[in-house]
Design an enzyme around this catalytic site. Structure first.
Site, PDB file in Angstrom:
ATOM      1  N   CYS A  86       0.861  -1.186   0.000  1.00  0.00           N
ATOM      2  CA  CYS A  86       0.000   0.000   0.000  1.00  0.00           C
ATOM      3  C   CYS A  86       0.894   1.232   0.000  1.00  0.00           C
ATOM      4  CB  CYS A  86      -0.908  -0.011   1.230  1.00  0.00           C
ATOM      5  SG  CYS A  86      -1.901   1.485   1.415  1.00  0.00           S
ATOM      6  N   CYS A  89       0.296   3.265   3.536  1.00  0.00           N
ATOM      7  CA  CYS A  89       0.762   2.809   4.852  1.00  0.00           C
ATOM      8  C   CYS A  89       1.848   1.741   4.809  1.00  0.00           C
ATOM      9  CB  CYS A  89      -0.415   2.314   5.680  1.00  0.00           C
ATOM     10  SG  CYS A  89      -1.091   0.718   5.128  1.00  0.00           S
ATOM     11  N   CYS A 135      -7.340  -1.166   1.537  1.00  0.00           N
ATOM     12  CA  CYS A 135      -6.200  -1.669   2.300  1.00  0.00           C
ATOM     13  C   CYS A 135      -6.710  -2.174   3.651  1.00  0.00           C
ATOM     14  CB  CYS A 135      -5.175  -0.557   2.500  1.00  0.00           C
ATOM     15  SG  CYS A 135      -3.804  -1.044   3.583  1.00  0.00           S
ATOM     16  N   CYS A 138      -5.072   0.465   6.481  1.00  0.00           N
ATOM     17  CA  CYS A 138      -5.384   1.899   6.586  1.00  0.00           C
ATOM     18  C   CYS A 138      -6.695   2.296   5.910  1.00  0.00           C
ATOM     19  CB  CYS A 138      -4.244   2.744   6.037  1.00  0.00           C
ATOM     20  SG  CYS A 138      -4.046   2.671   4.241  1.00  0.00           S
ATOM     21  N   HIS A 141      -8.463   3.371  -0.509  1.00  0.00           N
ATOM     22  CA  HIS A 141      -9.023   2.811  -1.736  1.00  0.00           C
ATOM     23  C   HIS A 141      -7.888   2.316  -2.626  1.00  0.00           C
ATOM     24  CE1 HIS A 141     -11.579   2.454  -5.281  1.00  0.00           C
ATOM     25  NE2 HIS A 141     -10.690   3.160  -5.951  1.00  0.00           N
ATOM     26  N   HIS A 144     -10.961  -2.183  -7.395  1.00  0.00           N
ATOM     27  CA  HIS A 144     -12.166  -3.006  -7.319  1.00  0.00           C
ATOM     28  C   HIS A 144     -11.824  -4.449  -7.659  1.00  0.00           C
ATOM     29  CE1 HIS A 144     -13.861   1.041  -7.698  1.00  0.00           C
ATOM     30  NE2 HIS A 144     -14.884   0.540  -7.006  1.00  0.00           N
TER      31      HIS A 144
END
Length: 172
Positions: A86, A89, A135, A138, A141, A144
């Site tokens: 991510c 984070c 995620c 955190c 987004h 999808h």
């Protein structure tokens, strides 16, 4: 003529400098106290705090659920072996051995690195029912998930490149 060349050189250097700063700010983690490639503790950070440490582009996608344009992200056609994290984070999300070539224009994976890496949420924002991938650490987004992926899962995790950091496998 000399003035035009100097002016063009200044414009080029300014553009390159701006590009380098944007690239660094999209994937640099300086000033982000919550970024860690090893921590798994769930984060509860306000969007106001995230806005202070994330680049505008990453903030728009990760925290405001924006989407990068198809075929523009740096990882959509990458075949380099390694690990995806991510970008907000540092949470471990995907391994490159779960990545597959997809014609959708975004990096696609058939499974996350571990079950808790991501979480799912219904998304009816475009008039169609979709499942958003967030995620697991955190709640940023990522993209999808769709049911048109390859075996063994038949899932396609369609992710935004800007929401991902990548670390190539080291050569031993």
């Amino acid at each position: 003529m000399k003035k035009i060349l100097i002016y063009c050189s200044v414009l080029l250097l300014t553009s390159l400098s701006s590009f380098a700063q944007n690239e660094k700010s999209d994937h640099g983690h300086e000033g982000n106290p919550w970024y860690s490639n090893t921590a798994t503790t769930k984060l509860n950070v306000s969007n106001e705090e995230w806005k202070k440490v994330l680049s505008p582009n990453l903030y728009a996608v990760a925290r405001e659920k924006d989407t990068e344009r198809a075929f523009t992200g740096k990882y959509w056609k990458s075949t380099t072996k390694g690990t995806y994290y991510c970008a907000v984070c540092g949470n471990l999300l995907f391994r490159s051995d779960a990545k597959f070539a997809s014609s959708c224009g975004w990096p696609s994976f058939f499974e996350p690195s571990r079950k808790a890496a991501v979480r799912y949420q219904a998304d009816d924002s475009v008039g169609d029912h979709r499942t958003e991938v967030l995620c697991g650490r955190c709640d940023s987004h990522l993209g999808h998930i769709f049911d048109d992926g390859p075996p063994p899962t038949h899932k396609r995790f369609c992710m935004n490149s800007v929401s991902l950091d990548f670390e190539p496998d080291s050569k031993k």
